[in-house]
Scaffold this motif. Structure first.
Motif, PDB file in Angstrom:
ATOM      1  N   LYS A  49       0.821  -1.215   0.000  1.00 42.97           N
ATOM      2  CA  LYS A  49       0.000   0.000   0.000  1.00 42.97           C
ATOM      3  C   LYS A  49       0.856   1.267   0.000  1.00 42.97           C
ATOM      4  O   LYS A  49       0.464   2.284  -0.568  1.00 42.97           O
ATOM      5  N   LYS A  50       1.999   1.205   0.685  1.00 39.00           N
ATOM      6  CA  LYS A  50       2.878   2.375   0.800  1.00 39.00           C
ATOM      7  C   LYS A  50       4.322   1.959   0.526  1.00 39.00           C
ATOM      8  O   LYS A  50       5.162   1.940   1.426  1.00 39.00           O
ATOM      9  N   PRO A  51       4.631   1.616  -0.730  1.00 37.53           N
ATOM     10  CA  PRO A  51       5.968   1.103  -1.045  1.00 37.53           C
ATOM     11  C   PRO A  51       7.097   2.095  -0.806  1.00 37.53           C
ATOM     12  O   PRO A  51       8.246   1.687  -0.647  1.00 37.53           O
ATOM     13  N   ASN A  52       6.793   3.367  -0.758  1.00 44.64           N
ATOM     14  CA  ASN A  52       7.841   4.365  -0.492  1.00 44.64           C
ATOM     15  C   ASN A  52       8.079   4.577   0.997  1.00 44.64           C
ATOM     16  O   ASN A  52       9.047   5.232   1.380  1.00 44.64           O
ATOM     17  N   ASP A  53       7.198   4.023   1.831  1.00 39.51           N
ATOM     18  CA  ASP A  53       7.309   4.222   3.276  1.00 39.51           C
ATOM     19  C   ASP A  53       7.916   3.041   4.016  1.00 39.51           C
ATOM     20  O   ASP A  53       8.544   3.224   5.059  1.00 39.51           O
ATOM     21  N   TYR A  54       7.685   1.819   3.523  1.00 33.12           N
ATOM     22  CA  TYR A  54       8.103   0.624   4.249  1.00 33.12           C
ATOM     23  C   TYR A  54       8.868  -0.333   3.347  1.00 33.12           C
ATOM     24  O   TYR A  54       8.698  -0.327   2.131  1.00 33.12           O
ATOM     25  N   VAL A  55       9.678  -1.164   3.968  1.00 31.34           N
ATOM     26  CA  VAL A  55      10.362  -2.247   3.274  1.00 31.34           C
ATOM     27  C   VAL A  55      10.334  -3.472   4.195  1.00 31.34           C
ATOM     28  O   VAL A  55      10.458  -3.341   5.407  1.00 31.34           O
ATOM     29  N   VAL A  56      10.130  -4.648   3.622  1.00 32.41           N
ATOM     30  CA  VAL A  56      10.133  -5.888   4.382  1.00 32.41           C
ATOM     31  C   VAL A  56      11.501  -6.530   4.209  1.00 32.41           C
ATOM     32  O   VAL A  56      11.949  -6.761   3.084  1.00 32.41           O
ATOM     33  N   LEU A  57      12.158  -6.810   5.319  1.00 28.15           N
ATOM     34  CA  LEU A  57      13.465  -7.446   5.273  1.00 28.15           C
ATOM     35  C   LEU A  57      13.321  -8.950   5.087  1.00 28.15           C
ATOM     36  O   LEU A  57      12.269  -9.524   5.360  1.00 28.15           O
ATOM     37  N   ASP A  58      14.384  -9.594   4.668  1.00 28.21           N
ATOM     38  CA  ASP A  58      14.367 -11.040   4.495  1.00 28.21           C
ATOM     39  C   ASP A  58      14.458 -11.783   5.825  1.00 28.21           C
ATOM     40  O   ASP A  58      14.121 -12.956   5.906  1.00 28.21           O
ATOM     41  N   ASP A  59      14.926 -11.104   6.875  1.00 29.77           N
ATOM     42  CA  ASP A  59      15.042 -11.734   8.190  1.00 29.77           C
ATOM     43  C   ASP A  59      13.667 -12.139   8.697  1.00 29.77           C
ATOM     44  O   ASP A  59      12.666 -11.481   8.398  1.00 29.77           O
ATOM     45  N   ASN A  60      13.636 -13.214   9.458  1.00 33.62           N
ATOM     46  CA  ASN A  60      12.364 -13.598  10.060  1.00 33.62           C
ATOM     47  C   ASN A  60      12.605 -14.257  11.411  1.00 33.62           C
ATOM     48  O   ASN A  60      13.713 -14.670  11.726  1.00 33.62           O
ATOM     49  N   PHE A  61      11.559 -14.349  12.183  1.00 32.29           N
ATOM     50  CA  PHE A  61      11.618 -14.935  13.517  1.00 32.29           C
ATOM     51  C   PHE A  61      10.731 -16.169  13.604  1.00 32.29           C
ATOM     52  O   PHE A  61      10.121 -16.442  14.619  1.00 32.29           O
ATOM     53  N   GLY A  62      10.640 -16.900  12.515  1.00 38.05           N
ATOM     54  CA  GLY A  62       9.821 -18.106  12.477  1.00 38.05           C
ATOM     55  C   GLY A  62       8.788 -18.018  11.373  1.00 38.05           C
ATOM     56  O   GLY A  62       8.611 -16.986  10.749  1.00 38.05           O
ATOM     57  N   THR A  63       8.146 -19.124  11.122  1.00 38.39           N
ATOM     58  CA  THR A  63       7.119 -19.167  10.091  1.00 38.39           C
ATOM     59  C   THR A  63       5.819 -19.698  10.674  1.00 38.39           C
ATOM     60  O   THR A  63       5.819 -20.403  11.681  1.00 38.39           O
ATOM     61  N   GLU A  64       4.747 -19.337  10.037  1.00 38.95           N
ATOM     62  CA  GLU A  64       3.430 -19.815  10.425  1.00 38.95           C
ATOM     63  C   GLU A  64       2.688 -20.256   9.179  1.00 38.95           C
ATOM     64  O   GLU A  64       2.898 -19.718   8.098  1.00 38.95           O
ATOM     65  N   GLU A  65       1.828 -21.206   9.349  1.00 38.29           N
ATOM     66  CA  GLU A  65       0.970 -21.667   8.268  1.00 38.29           C
ATOM     67  C   GLU A  65      -0.406 -21.035   8.444  1.00 38.29           C
ATOM     68  O   GLU A  65      -0.852 -20.802   9.572  1.00 38.29           O
ATOM     69  N   TYR A  66      -1.066 -20.756   7.341  1.00 35.74           N
ATOM     70  CA  TYR A  66      -2.431 -20.242   7.371  1.00 35.74           C
ATOM     71  C   TYR A  66      -3.326 -21.242   6.685  1.00 35.74           C
ATOM     72  O   TYR A  66      -2.899 -21.971   5.793  1.00 35.74           O
ATOM     73  N   GLY A  67      -4.552 -21.285   7.090  1.00 36.31           N
ATOM     74  CA  GLY A  67      -5.480 -22.206   6.467  1.00 36.31           C
ATOM     75  C   GLY A  67      -6.893 -21.660   6.490  1.00 36.31           C
ATOM     76  O   GLY A  67      -7.155 -20.602   7.059  1.00 36.31           O
ATOM     77  N   VAL A  68      -7.780 -22.387   5.863  1.00 38.36           N
ATOM     78  CA  VAL A  68      -9.194 -22.046   5.846  1.00 38.36           C
ATOM     79  C   VAL A  68      -9.916 -23.133   6.616  1.00 38.36           C
ATOM     80  O   VAL A  68      -9.723 -24.319   6.357  1.00 38.36           O
ATOM     81  N   GLY A  69     -10.717 -22.752   7.568  1.00 38.56           N
ATOM     82  CA  GLY A  69     -11.441 -23.726   8.380  1.00 38.56           C
ATOM     83  C   GLY A  69     -12.873 -23.917   7.904  1.00 38.56           C
ATOM     84  O   GLY A  69     -13.506 -22.976   7.418  1.00 38.56           O
ATOM     85  N   THR A  70     -13.336 -25.132   8.011  1.00 41.79           N
ATOM     86  CA  THR A  70     -14.733 -25.452   7.719  1.00 41.79           C
ATOM     87  C   THR A  70     -15.256 -26.340   8.847  1.00 41.79           C
ATOM     88  O   THR A  70     -14.472 -26.876   9.634  1.00 41.79           O
TER      89      THR A  70
END
Length: 109
Positions: A49-70
């Protein structure tokens, strides 16, 4: 997640927590913070939404999975959802949507 990485946590001059992402990002934009750690999907959404304001670094503190529940017994709906997701991955629609909203294809193949 940052608190689990003792060396990383100790490297910060100050560590502050926020009740929501918007307030953290507002403080970042106002220059009251040097960086914000938040969920990658949220970070990529705001960066897109604001590419001139923020940047996402490659560093991370873990991963999470997302899913759809039924509901467990709604196997027909689950099958339709799975089919739609598989088709969107196969024809590139999922990647296009991901890139539009998150600035990058973050769909797990």
């Amino acid at each position: 997640a940052v608190k689990k990485e003792d060396a990383v946590l100790k490297s910060f001059k100050e560590f502050k927590t926020f009740g929501d992402n918007i307030t953290a990002l507002m403080d970042l934009s106002a220059g009251r913070l040097d960086a914000v750690v938040l969920d990658e999907v949220v970070g990529r959404y705001y960066t897109a939404k604001k590419p001139n304001d923020y940047v996402v670094l490659d560093d991370n503190f873990g991963t999470e999975e997302y899913g759809v529940g039924t509901r467990k017994d709604d196997t027909a709906l689950l099958a339709k959802l799975q089919k739609a997701m598989d088709e969107m991955k196969a024809d590139g629609t999922a990647a296009t949507i991901s890139t539009r909203w998150f600035g990058k294809d973050i769909i797990k193949k």
